[in-house]
Design an enzyme around this catalytic site. Structure first.
Site, PDB file in Angstrom:
ATOM      1  N   GLY A 159       3.697 -12.146  -4.507  1.00 21.92           N
ATOM      2  CA  GLY A 159       3.945 -12.182  -3.060  1.00 21.92           C
ATOM      3  C   GLY A 159       3.040 -11.220  -2.319  1.00 21.92           C
ATOM      4  O   GLY A 159       2.423 -11.574  -1.308  1.00 21.92           O
ATOM      5  N   THR A 160       2.935  -9.985  -2.825  1.00 23.02           N
ATOM      6  CA  THR A 160       2.065  -8.985  -2.198  1.00 23.02           C
ATOM      7  C   THR A 160       0.614  -9.443  -2.228  1.00 23.02           C
ATOM      8  O   THR A 160      -0.109  -9.354  -1.229  1.00 23.02           O
ATOM      9  CB  THR A 160       2.196  -7.632  -2.930  1.00 23.02           C
ATOM     10  OG1 THR A 160       3.551  -7.194  -2.856  1.00 23.02           O
ATOM     11  CG2 THR A 160       1.294  -6.585  -2.303  1.00 23.02           C
ATOM     12  N   SER A 168       2.753  -2.695  -9.404  1.00 23.34           N
ATOM     13  CA  SER A 168       3.866  -2.838  -8.463  1.00 23.34           C
ATOM     14  C   SER A 168       3.652  -3.992  -7.490  1.00 23.34           C
ATOM     15  O   SER A 168       4.549  -4.322  -6.711  1.00 23.34           O
ATOM     16  CB  SER A 168       4.052  -1.542  -7.662  1.00 23.34           C
ATOM     17  OG  SER A 168       3.017  -1.395  -6.695  1.00 23.34           O
ATOM     18  N   CYS A 223       5.463  -2.202   3.409  1.00 18.18           N
ATOM     19  CA  CYS A 223       5.673  -0.906   2.763  1.00 18.18           C
ATOM     20  C   CYS A 223       4.771   0.154   3.398  1.00 18.18           C
ATOM     21  O   CYS A 223       5.197   1.282   3.658  1.00 18.18           O
ATOM     22  CB  CYS A 223       5.422  -1.009   1.266  1.00 18.18           C
ATOM     23  SG  CYS A 223       3.767  -1.578   0.805  1.00 18.18           S
ATOM     24  N   ASN A 276       6.210   1.777  -3.168  1.00 20.48           N
ATOM     25  CA  ASN A 276       5.922   0.854  -2.069  1.00 20.48           C
ATOM     26  C   ASN A 276       7.051  -0.151  -1.884  1.00 20.48           C
ATOM     27  O   ASN A 276       7.387  -0.522  -0.752  1.00 20.48           O
ATOM     28  CB  ASN A 276       4.595   0.128  -2.315  1.00 20.48           C
ATOM     29  CG  ASN A 276       4.504  -0.493  -3.699  1.00 20.48           C
ATOM     30  OD1 ASN A 276       4.698   0.197  -4.703  1.00 20.48           O
ATOM     31  ND2 ASN A 276       4.198  -1.779  -3.764  1.00 20.48           N
TER      32      ASN A 276
END
EC number: 1.2.1.10
Length: 298
Positions: free
Chosen positions: A160-161, A156, A125, A266
């Site tokens: 995973g992020t 947000s 992002c 993002n």
């Protein structure tokens, strides 16, 4: 109008938001949404919209010869397994994970270079938000060094992020160099827990060879307009500030709210960029793609 059939692997937040964007496409038909959990909310949403679904993972995609484009919204490790299988099956992979099997794709900068690739990586992002600005500045001023700070709403950032923070910084920094043209790139990510959640902010610092303020601003303004064609919530919060050979620019991204909340800009910019890349690749397959303004700043 004839459309190219596509599949989405991964019915999570990214895959579901991407689904809503692709439903508006004039060139792509979502033929299949696949996951591995039968009770997935994303699969249920897809079914409610009349899209065929499967919980058998990539196997379901490989059994469909008419599917030409596959969006992988899983994670890096699964994509490393998926990539060779999709290639062998003759399918184009658009990778929304940090795996980076194929070349980096930032549609507004380098679509023409990789339009015929069988696997492209959508960077991160932060990369989609900042690489175009660095590329625009580099084209007119020569960027020796680029450093970006991406501030995201903590809400947000899913598991995973959070698990891929190192990959995020490494991939974004590399894309600043490879796609943005910077001599050296660096990326920092900040997860902000503020309530209400903040919009995505990206601060872009560049050291340039030719600090011509008029040329730099003109290039950045034009780039922002082009990105807004597929990311309407992308805006210049602070226009380029030139101090000696240092240029500071701040970008804000507000999500479209298709599935994810507006503060998740993002995630929205990733799905928007992937949808844009997929649509342009589909146009090539249909024989109707025409480069606009030479979609490359390199």
């Amino acid at each position: 109008m004839k459309k190219v059939k596509a599949a989405i692997i991964g019915p999570g937040n990214i895959g579901t938001d991407l689904m809503y964007k692709l439903l508006r496409s004039n060139y792509i038909e979502i033929a299949l949404m696949v996951g591995i959990y039968p009770q997935s909310e994303g699969l249920a949403r897809a079914r409610s919209l009349g899209i065929e679904t499967s919980h058998e993972g990539i196997g379901a995609v490989l059994r469909e010869p008419d599917i030409k484009i596959v969006f992988d919204a899983t994670a890096a490790k699964p994509h490393l397994k998926h990539a060779p299988l999709l290639r062998e099956a003759g399918k184009i992979a658009i990778d929304l994970t940090p795996a980076a099997v194929g070349p980096y794709m930032v549609p507004v900068v380098n679509i023409d270079e990789h339009l015929e690739a069988d696997n492209v990586n959508m960077v991160t992002c932060g990369g989609q938000a900042t690489v175009p600005i660095v590329a625009a500045i580099n084209r007119v001023a020569g960027v020796r060094y680029a450093e970006i700070v991406a501030s995201l709403a903590s809400k947000s950032a899913g598991p995973g992020t959070r698990q891929n923070i190192d990959e995020f910084t490494e991939t974004t920094a590399r894309a600043l160099e490879v796609v943005g043209g910077a001599g050296k790139g660096k990326a920092i990510i900040i997860l902000n827990p503020a309530e209400p959640p903040i919009m995505m902010h990206n601060t872009i610092y560049t050291l340039v060879e030719n600090p011509d303020e008029e040329l730099i601003k003109s290039a950045v303004f034009e780039m922002v307009k082009r990105i807004q064609e597929y990311v309407p919530g992308y805006r210049l919060q602070v226009e380029p500030l030139v101090e000696g050979n240092k240029v500071t620019t701040i970008i804000e991204v507000t999500g479209a709210g298709d599935y994810l909340p507006p503060y998740a800009g993002n995630l929205d910019i990733m799905t928007s960029a992937a949808a844009r890349a997929g649509e342009l690749m589909a146009m090539r397959l249909l024989g109707v793609y025409k480069p606009e303004r030479g979609d490359s700043c390199a």
